[in-house]
Motif scaffolding. Structure first.
Motif, PDB file in Angstrom:
ATOM      1  N   SER A 298      55.299  23.488  17.647  1.00 51.28           N
ATOM      2  CA  SER A 298      55.637  23.955  17.436  1.00 51.28           C
ATOM      3  C   SER A 298      57.430  23.462  17.446  1.00 51.28           C
ATOM      4  CB  SER A 298      56.751  25.994  17.655  1.00 51.28           C
ATOM      5  OG  SER A 298      55.824  26.733  17.213  1.00 51.28           O
ATOM      6  N   GLY A 299      58.223  23.189  15.904  1.00 47.53           N
ATOM      7  CA  GLY A 299      59.328  22.378  16.615  1.00 47.53           C
ATOM      8  C   GLY A 299      60.026  22.263  15.123  1.00 47.53           C
ATOM      9  N   VAL A 300      61.155  22.018  15.054  1.00 45.25           N
ATOM     10  CA  VAL A 300      61.912  21.080  13.657  1.00 45.25           C
ATOM     11  C   VAL A 300      62.253  19.916  13.344  1.00 45.25           C
ATOM     12  CG1 VAL A 300      64.151  21.988  12.211  1.00 45.25           C
ATOM     13  CG2 VAL A 300      63.094  23.952  14.263  1.00 45.25           C
ATOM     14  N   GLN A 301      62.090  19.872  11.951  1.00 45.39           N
ATOM     15  CA  GLN A 301      62.519  18.310  12.170  1.00 45.39           C
ATOM     16  C   GLN A 301      63.232  18.176  11.198  1.00 45.39           C
ATOM     17  OE1 GLN A 301      61.084  14.969  13.418  1.00 45.39           O
ATOM     18  NE2 GLN A 301      63.044  14.829  11.936  1.00 45.39           N
ATOM     19  N   GLU A 302      64.813  17.184  10.696  1.00 45.70           N
ATOM     20  CA  GLU A 302      65.403  17.317   9.402  1.00 45.70           C
ATOM     21  C   GLU A 302      65.148  16.219   9.183  1.00 45.70           C
ATOM     22  OE1 GLU A 302      69.078  19.780  10.621  1.00 45.70           O
ATOM     23  OE2 GLU A 302      68.821  18.670  12.643  1.00 45.70           O
ATOM     24  N   TRP A 303      65.680  16.397   7.790  1.00 46.64           N
ATOM     25  CA  TRP A 303      65.472  15.303   6.885  1.00 46.64           C
ATOM     26  C   TRP A 303      66.430  14.565   6.082  1.00 46.64           C
ATOM     27  CZ3 TRP A 303      61.029  12.347   7.944  1.00 46.64           C
ATOM     28  CH2 TRP A 303      59.874  12.659   8.156  1.00 46.64           C
ATOM     29  N   GLY A 304      66.876  13.545   5.924  1.00 48.76           N
ATOM     30  CA  GLY A 304      68.570  13.074   5.503  1.00 48.76           C
ATOM     31  C   GLY A 304      68.275  13.618   4.064  1.00 48.76           C
ATOM     32  N   ASN A 305      68.259  14.235   3.073  1.00 52.28           N
ATOM     33  CA  ASN A 305      67.975  15.231   1.894  1.00 52.28           C
ATOM     34  C   ASN A 305      68.144  16.545   2.411  1.00 52.28           C
ATOM     35  OD1 ASN A 305      65.644  15.514   2.854  1.00 52.28           O
ATOM     36  ND2 ASN A 305      64.759  14.781   1.148  1.00 52.28           N
ATOM     37  N   GLY A 306      68.390  17.088   3.372  1.00 51.65           N
ATOM     38  CA  GLY A 306      69.115  17.935   3.708  1.00 51.65           C
ATOM     39  C   GLY A 306      67.518  19.115   3.890  1.00 51.65           C
ATOM     40  N   VAL A 307      66.554  18.021   3.763  1.00 51.42           N
ATOM     41  CA  VAL A 307      65.112  19.332   4.248  1.00 51.42           C
ATOM     42  C   VAL A 307      64.850  19.056   4.908  1.00 51.42           C
ATOM     43  CG1 VAL A 307      62.800  19.324   3.760  1.00 51.42           C
ATOM     44  CG2 VAL A 307      64.297  18.481   1.683  1.00 51.42           C
ATOM     45  N   SER A 308      64.606  20.106   5.771  1.00 49.31           N
ATOM     46  CA  SER A 308      64.038  20.679   7.610  1.00 49.31           C
ATOM     47  C   SER A 308      62.668  21.025   7.182  1.00 49.31           C
ATOM     48  CB  SER A 308      64.585  22.170   7.958  1.00 49.31           C
ATOM     49  OG  SER A 308      65.622  21.333   8.068  1.00 49.31           O
TER      50      SER A 308
ATOM     51  N   GLY B 147      50.507  38.118   5.109  1.00 52.96           N
ATOM     52  CA  GLY B 147      50.982  36.841   4.345  1.00 52.96           C
ATOM     53  C   GLY B 147      52.148  36.186   4.047  1.00 52.96           C
ATOM     54  N   ARG B 148      53.172  37.655   3.605  1.00 49.81           N
ATOM     55  CA  ARG B 148      53.902  36.865   3.222  1.00 49.81           C
ATOM     56  C   ARG B 148      55.266  37.216   3.928  1.00 49.81           C
ATOM     57  NH1 ARG B 148      54.053  38.878  -2.211  1.00 49.81           N
ATOM     58  NH2 ARG B 148      51.862  40.158  -2.620  1.00 49.81           N
ATOM     59  N   GLN B 149      55.414  36.999   5.233  1.00 52.24           N
ATOM     60  CA  GLN B 149      56.391  36.316   5.859  1.00 52.24           C
ATOM     61  C   GLN B 149      55.054  35.710   6.760  1.00 52.24           C
ATOM     62  OE1 GLN B 149      57.658  40.108   6.890  1.00 52.24           O
ATOM     63  NE2 GLN B 149      59.968  39.890   5.256  1.00 52.24           N
ATOM     64  N   ILE B 150      56.523  34.334   7.803  1.00 54.96           N
ATOM     65  CA  ILE B 150      55.714  34.597   9.265  1.00 54.96           C
ATOM     66  C   ILE B 150      57.305  35.199  10.295  1.00 54.96           C
ATOM     67  CG2 ILE B 150      57.036  32.007   8.745  1.00 54.96           C
ATOM     68  CD1 ILE B 150      53.820  31.262  10.066  1.00 54.96           C
ATOM     69  N   THR B 151      56.404  35.123  11.747  1.00 49.29           N
ATOM     70  CA  THR B 151      57.160  34.749  12.562  1.00 49.29           C
ATOM     71  C   THR B 151      57.283  33.217  13.287  1.00 49.29           C
ATOM     72  OG1 THR B 151      55.563  35.244  14.217  1.00 49.29           O
ATOM     73  CG2 THR B 151      56.886  36.948  13.091  1.00 49.29           C
ATOM     74  N   TRP B 152      58.767  33.234  13.494  1.00 55.17           N
ATOM     75  CA  TRP B 152      58.901  31.335  14.436  1.00 55.17           C
ATOM     76  C   TRP B 152      60.026  32.159  15.327  1.00 55.17           C
ATOM     77  CZ3 TRP B 152      63.222  28.177  14.078  1.00 55.17           C
ATOM     78  CH2 TRP B 152      63.289  27.071  14.595  1.00 55.17           C
ATOM     79  N   TYR B 153      59.464  31.175  16.369  1.00 56.75           N
ATOM     80  CA  TYR B 153      60.750  31.406  17.583  1.00 56.75           C
ATOM     81  C   TYR B 153      61.320  29.561  18.123  1.00 56.75           C
ATOM     82  CZ  TYR B 153      58.209  35.230  18.156  1.00 56.75           C
ATOM     83  OH  TYR B 153      57.523  36.931  17.943  1.00 56.75           O
ATOM     84  N   GLY B 154      62.705  29.655  18.257  1.00 58.08           N
ATOM     85  CA  GLY B 154      63.509  28.218  18.126  1.00 58.08           C
ATOM     86  C   GLY B 154      62.765  27.935  19.692  1.00 58.08           C
TER      87      GLY B 154
ATOM     88  N   LEU C  69      64.603  32.045  20.131  1.00 54.56           N
ATOM     89  CA  LEU C  69      65.442  32.286  19.321  1.00 54.56           C
ATOM     90  C   LEU C  69      64.160  33.259  18.729  1.00 54.56           C
ATOM     91  CD1 LEU C  69      68.321  33.244  18.594  1.00 54.56           C
ATOM     92  CD2 LEU C  69      68.228  30.764  17.068  1.00 54.56           C
ATOM     93  N   SER C  70      64.063  34.888  17.739  1.00 57.44           N
ATOM     94  CA  SER C  70      63.111  34.926  16.921  1.00 57.44           C
ATOM     95  C   SER C  70      63.900  34.962  15.841  1.00 57.44           C
ATOM     96  CB  SER C  70      62.665  36.274  17.757  1.00 57.44           C
ATOM     97  OG  SER C  70      61.611  36.855  16.816  1.00 57.44           O
ATOM     98  N   PHE C  71      63.065  34.228  14.877  1.00 52.14           N
ATOM     99  CA  PHE C  71      63.330  34.626  13.435  1.00 52.14           C
ATOM    100  C   PHE C  71      62.053  35.226  12.140  1.00 52.14           C
ATOM    101  CE2 PHE C  71      66.095  31.126  14.555  1.00 52.14           C
ATOM    102  CZ  PHE C  71      67.321  31.659  13.738  1.00 52.14           C
ATOM    103  N   LEU C  72      62.349  35.703  11.186  1.00 51.44           N
ATOM    104  CA  LEU C  72      61.522  36.441  10.237  1.00 51.44           C
ATOM    105  C   LEU C  72      62.406  35.402   9.176  1.00 51.44           C
ATOM    106  CD1 LEU C  72      58.752  38.161   9.948  1.00 51.44           C
ATOM    107  CD2 LEU C  72      60.544  39.769   9.638  1.00 51.44           C
ATOM    108  N   TRP C  73      60.920  34.454   8.457  1.00 47.98           N
ATOM    109  CA  TRP C  73      60.663  33.921   7.427  1.00 47.98           C
ATOM    110  C   TRP C  73      60.619  34.888   6.377  1.00 47.98           C
ATOM    111  CZ3 TRP C  73      64.992  30.277   7.692  1.00 47.98           C
ATOM    112  CH2 TRP C  73      65.115  29.821   8.816  1.00 47.98           C
ATOM    113  N   ASN C  74      60.035  34.343   5.017  1.00 50.98           N
ATOM    114  CA  ASN C  74      59.637  35.159   3.523  1.00 50.98           C
ATOM    115  C   ASN C  74      59.228  33.589   3.225  1.00 50.98           C
ATOM    116  OD1 ASN C  74      60.470  37.629   3.936  1.00 50.98           O
ATOM    117  ND2 ASN C  74      62.032  36.288   3.128  1.00 50.98           N
ATOM    118  N   LEU C  75      57.624  33.915   2.968  1.00 52.46           N
ATOM    119  CA  LEU C  75      57.293  32.351   2.507  1.00 52.46           C
ATOM    120  C   LEU C  75      57.458  32.641   1.247  1.00 52.46           C
ATOM    121  CD1 LEU C  75      54.980  32.440   4.960  1.00 52.46           C
ATOM    122  CD2 LEU C  75      53.493  31.820   3.845  1.00 52.46           C
TER     123      LEU C  75
END
Length: 142
Positions: free
Chosen positions: A1-11, A32-39, A110-116
């Protein structure tokens, strides 16, 4: 798991599902309407990448841009699942845009809940393979 940031502001958020020996398990609440994600272990509320994810995700939550092809900022979800019989991971699959739902400040990790945002597109996609892949990823976390 991880994050990749791009120059156009998209992660891109990269999520491993059912990883062996994982300290946390990512899931898809609400069918499936949401996903948990951990930093990652070095991420906290004030980490610059977390601050950007919060800002962009909350903007997405408040208003939808007119068209996905006109976006310059956004969070895109990529998932893969561990396949125990093969002892490897499936290839990453793009599940589209995310918006912020909530997070637990100060949690470690760090724990997140995101909406798809593209949930309806995934579940009603004209290509059965897209629907089946999405459903398999969601089912793998139940």
């Amino acid at each position: 798991s991880g994050v990749q940031e791009w120059g156009n502001g998209v992660s891109f958020l990269w999520v491993n599902l059912n990883a062996p020996k994982a300290e946390v398990l990512n899931t898809f609440p609400h069918n499936g309407r949401q996903i948990t994600w951990y930093g990652g272990s070095k991420m906290h509320d004030q980490t610059p990448v977390i601050q950007r994810l919060l800002r962009v995700g909350q903007q997405r939550m408040i208003q939808q841009p007119p068209s996905p092809d006109k976006e310059t900022n956004g969070i895109i979800l990529w998932c893969r699942r561990h396949m125990p019989t093969e002892k490897t991971f499936s290839p990453y699959t793009c599940l589209g845009r995310l918006s912020y739902q909530t997070h637990e400040p100060g949690s470690a990790p760090l724990s997140f809940l995101w909406n798809l945002v593209d949930y309806e597109n995934l579940t009603n996609h004209p290509n059965r393979d897209v629907r089946d892949t999405f459903n398999a990823l969601v089912a793998s976390t139940e």
